[in-house]
Design an enzyme around this catalytic site. Sequence first.
Site, PDB file in Angstrom:
ATOM      1  N   HIS A 108       0.904  -1.011   0.004  1.00 54.07           N
ATOM      2  CA  HIS A 108      -0.052  -0.113  -0.027  1.00 54.07           C
ATOM      3  C   HIS A 108       0.753   1.321   0.057  1.00 54.07           C
ATOM      4  O   HIS A 108       0.792   2.203   0.762  1.00 54.07           O
ATOM      5  CB  HIS A 108      -0.791  -0.147   1.091  1.00 54.07           C
ATOM      6  CG  HIS A 108      -1.808  -1.077   1.083  1.00 54.07           C
ATOM      7  ND1 HIS A 108      -2.910  -1.462   1.935  1.00 54.07           N
ATOM      8  CD2 HIS A 108      -2.391  -1.787  -0.019  1.00 54.07           C
ATOM      9  CE1 HIS A 108      -3.763  -2.329   1.562  1.00 54.07           C
ATOM     10  NE2 HIS A 108      -3.607  -2.524   0.289  1.00 54.07           N
ATOM     11  N   HIS A 167     -13.185  -3.201  -0.302  1.00 54.96           N
ATOM     12  CA  HIS A 167     -13.174  -4.629   0.424  1.00 54.96           C
ATOM     13  C   HIS A 167     -14.492  -4.821   1.059  1.00 54.96           C
ATOM     14  O   HIS A 167     -14.901  -4.502   2.111  1.00 54.96           O
ATOM     15  CB  HIS A 167     -12.302  -4.824   1.487  1.00 54.96           C
ATOM     16  CG  HIS A 167     -10.679  -4.789   1.025  1.00 54.96           C
ATOM     17  ND1 HIS A 167      -9.590  -4.833   1.981  1.00 54.96           N
ATOM     18  CD2 HIS A 167     -10.188  -4.651  -0.301  1.00 54.96           C
ATOM     19  CE1 HIS A 167      -8.585  -4.521   1.244  1.00 54.96           C
ATOM     20  NE2 HIS A 167      -8.717  -4.633  -0.046  1.00 54.96           N
ATOM     21  N   GLU A 202      -6.304 -10.842  -7.927  1.00 57.04           N
ATOM     22  CA  GLU A 202      -4.880 -10.185  -7.844  1.00 57.04           C
ATOM     23  C   GLU A 202      -3.739 -10.767  -7.579  1.00 57.04           C
ATOM     24  O   GLU A 202      -2.966 -10.277  -6.230  1.00 57.04           O
ATOM     25  CB  GLU A 202      -5.324  -8.746  -7.199  1.00 57.04           C
ATOM     26  CG  GLU A 202      -6.054  -9.104  -5.731  1.00 57.04           C
ATOM     27  CD  GLU A 202      -6.089  -7.616  -4.767  1.00 57.04           C
ATOM     28  OE1 GLU A 202      -5.303  -6.852  -4.898  1.00 57.04           O
ATOM     29  OE2 GLU A 202      -7.297  -7.395  -4.246  1.00 57.04           O
ATOM     30  N   TYR A 249       6.293 -10.233  -4.837  1.00 61.89           N
ATOM     31  CA  TYR A 249       7.153  -8.970  -4.309  1.00 61.89           C
ATOM     32  C   TYR A 249       8.471  -9.429  -3.673  1.00 61.89           C
ATOM     33  O   TYR A 249       8.442 -10.060  -2.684  1.00 61.89           O
ATOM     34  CB  TYR A 249       6.225  -8.209  -3.151  1.00 61.89           C
ATOM     35  CG  TYR A 249       4.556  -8.114  -3.452  1.00 61.89           C
ATOM     36  CD1 TYR A 249       4.336  -6.996  -4.227  1.00 61.89           C
ATOM     37  CD2 TYR A 249       3.871  -9.053  -3.299  1.00 61.89           C
ATOM     38  CE1 TYR A 249       3.139  -6.741  -4.750  1.00 61.89           C
ATOM     39  CE2 TYR A 249       2.429  -9.137  -3.601  1.00 61.89           C
ATOM     40  CZ  TYR A 249       2.092  -7.815  -4.575  1.00 61.89           C
ATOM     41  OH  TYR A 249       0.795  -7.624  -4.613  1.00 61.89           O
TER      42      TYR A 249
HETATM   43  N1  GLY Z   1      -6.392  -1.580  -3.835  1.00 59.41           N
HETATM   44  C1  GLY Z   1      -6.819  -2.299  -2.523  1.00 59.41           C
HETATM   45  C2  GLY Z   1      -6.701  -3.737  -3.090  1.00 59.41           C
HETATM   46  O1  GLY Z   1      -6.481  -4.197  -3.925  1.00 59.41           O
HETATM   47  O2  GLY Z   1      -7.284  -4.702  -2.227  1.00 59.41           O
HETATM   48 MN    MN Z   2      -7.931  -5.122  -4.542  1.00 58.77          MN
HETATM   49 MN    MN Z   3      -6.103  -2.981  -5.785  1.00 59.05          MN
END
Ligand code: GLY
Ligand code: MN
Ligand code: MN
Length: 432
Positions: free
Chosen positions: A241, A359, A383, A387
């Site tokens: 983040h 969320h 997603e 990393y």
């Molecule tokens: N951008 C926040 C997430 O991907 O959870």
């Molecule tokens: Mn997300």
């Molecule tokens: Mn995101």
Amino acid sequence: MTIEQSEYRQRRAALRQKIGQGTAIFHSAPLATMHNDVEYVYRQDSDFYYLTGFNESQAVAVLAPHHPEHQYILFVQPKDPLKETWTGRLWGVEAAKEAFGADQVYPITDFAKEILQYLNKAERIYYHLGRDNSFNSQILTLWQSLLSTYSKRGTGPIALEDTNHLMQPLRQVKSTAEIEMMRRAVEISTEAHNIARNITQAGKYEYEIQAEIEHIFRLRGGNGPAYPSIVASGQNSCILHYIENNRQMLDGDLLLIDAGCSYGYYNGDITRTFPVSGSFTPEQQAIYDLVLEAQLQAIEQVKPGLPYNTFHDRAVEVLVDGLLKLGLLVGSSEEIIEKEHYKPFYMHKTGHWLGLDVHDAGIYKCGENTWQNLQPGHIVTVEPGIYISPDIQPAEGQPDIPREWRGIGIRIEDDVLVTPDGNEILSAGVPK
Ligand code: GLY
Ligand code: MN
Ligand code: MN
């Protein structure tokens, strides 16, 4: 584009079915201070908004299906011309009744007096203990006083129950109108990502890209970012983040952009990672290909009837196999997964529900070992990422990571609607 009042009415009817002889109370989101006497732009609580469409602060919505006259009651700020001159128009009691279809509307100042008639015959109070502690206390005190006289009256709420488990199943399945709102939020997000990619070049600062993205969000009628935009170049891409967005991008960097537009309370959430100057190093290419493969395979597992965790598990399997092939992990994939030795590379889950909250409300697990099954109308993000932080600490027994791999952070995130036949990638307009 908007949600019609008839849909808000349907949503309240669905909740009324669940609360029977109880009374449900929802409080608006509190105002939040930015500094001194300046407040953040007001954003209504998502449950409150889902049921009412009402976007003012200092409001309470009550559902009392058992009440002889009023089943839907609003408490709102009264009209106040002087106040409205400073901080904007208020609906007020009369206009709110008409516009939001309440059976009765009171000024919020009458809450303590008027709420009793909706509680004293209710079997139960449904209320979520929220961020406003003084309102929480007010509800608990009300309940306590009703309990203390219960034996003399023979009616009243004998329990207080949280509303989350009632609201989550409702909010989790998106209606046709909600899907249209989501499409628009994602469409604007998509355009912003495509412009961002086109204007990125070495020498620019991360905030220049952020500015263009957020310019598009507002230009297209969105409210702005759904969450602080992440524009993370070079090693910053390894911070999940990262929001400082103040580094100058260099030739050879990757740029990870995680940005989504909020449109009429509905949210996009898209991530793309690409090389600032157009070509990958071999290590960047290898990790990109692996994350993309994990994402594509995970998306195949987003379909009705499959347990929620299936797509995450698939992503982890692909990522672990790939990291083994690249020599960044050693051993058996089963053991690595069981001991979570992949976590120094991949420390988050592969997605979340998406909707009024980024969320979003929604049940992940229905029991200790039972996951919610996906069904048409659900929207999830997919997603996966890898990393390799500059100071990555490999898990026990795992190899040290050579320098050329360090500082690579890649995530690819799409917004995926579950359809009767499988899924639809709402954010497919951003190339991968
Ligand atoms: N951008 C926040 C997430 O991907 O959870
Ligand atoms: Mn997300
Ligand atoms: Mn995101």
